[in-house]
Write an enzyme that holds these catalytic residues in place. Sequence first.
Site: not given
Length: 397
Positions: A57, A115, A189, A214
């Site tokens: 992590r 978005y 973004d 994406k």
Amino acid sequence: MSQKIKIDSLCVKEYPDQRTTKPHQLPLYATSSFVFEDAEEGIDIFTGKKQGHSYSRYGNPTIDTVAQKLADLEAFGTGLNAYGFLTSSGMSAISILMISLLKQGDTVLTQSDLYGGTTELLLKVLSNVGIKVIFTDLNNTDAVEQHCLNDRSIKLIYFETPANPTMKCIDIHSISKIAKKYGAFTCVDNTFCTPLIQQPLSLGIDFVIHSTTKYLNGHGNSIAGIIIGHEEKIKHKIWTTLKLMGATCNAWDAWLINNGLKTLSLRMAKHAENAMNIAIWLQKHPKIKRVNYNGLEDHPYHEIAKKQMKSFGGMLSFEIDLPLNEVLNVLNKLQFCTMAPTLGDVDTLILHPVTSSHLNVDKSQREANGITDQLVRMSVGIENQDDIIADLSQALQ
Ligand SMILES: *Cc1c(COP(=O)(O)O)cnc(C)c1O
């Protein structure tokens, strides 16, 4: 091991790594933790005296390698020393960055056609911890400057260019200049472009985020995100927030991004070439009312796009000149293109925003952003363009 162990213990023990030569490809480190040679090494790693992995992590060789490669791509040619943190999704990249930079009482200045998930994050989650938001037209630089002047709680200007699904562009350099004047952070973004098409850091932006889900992965088999920055002062804060909120990426998704990245340059070139030709074809079709593609010279954002994008990318949208039920009929007739709520994959994907991504957005608000019942979004793939055009042609007939 000097101790002779029993057969059932032998089953349990992890065997020593048999590696003798360096792997050609990045290995997938499917391990939650890393072994310390001795107690002192453990102390040194935990106190930061020694660089090293301890717990996945906090960092993992597969994840860190891919994160650095993405940061280097975003900073390529800028001379900046960028760092990257891979996260569990594009949304976690956005939320971790905002939580790292902002506190109660701070305001985010942004656009209304973000978005959908980002708008919801601001309105439904961050608002609960006292982080405010102002939506404005970021191409109106006077308005942006007035907001910054009148509201000193604006600590972040956050935007997307081109925006989904109308391909509206925002002038990155203008925003970064105003933000610097008023001491606000900036974040773009850059999911729609990838660093091969647009590099916001080179235009003075502080942070870039991506949904790597994406184009960067490109094959539709991984969900992840990344935060890229270059301010050393903030790096530790982002890492601390990320590790404590537990939104880190996992090694498998990082490894899949690494595979995808190798063909990113080829893919982006083909996406853009196909999209341009399909946009031109659509524009001539009698049943198509309007095509939104930045590569078209009559697109209202063509000039801004040309200034800051190396090509016009693979995303476009268009309006079919038919009533809603017939628009849906056209989509149902498509055989080659796939209807799916994602983008940036190697194959061509179609989405009808009004009945999917924007189903819960108020009609007047979405129409103000150009999202009509007739609008179809297309993530143009890298197939042979003739097959995409043939499919559109038969569906529109
Ligand atoms: C998909 C997307 C996101 C969210 O990313 P996830 O990986 O789905 O969390 C954010 N911004 C843009 C522009 C996107 O297309």
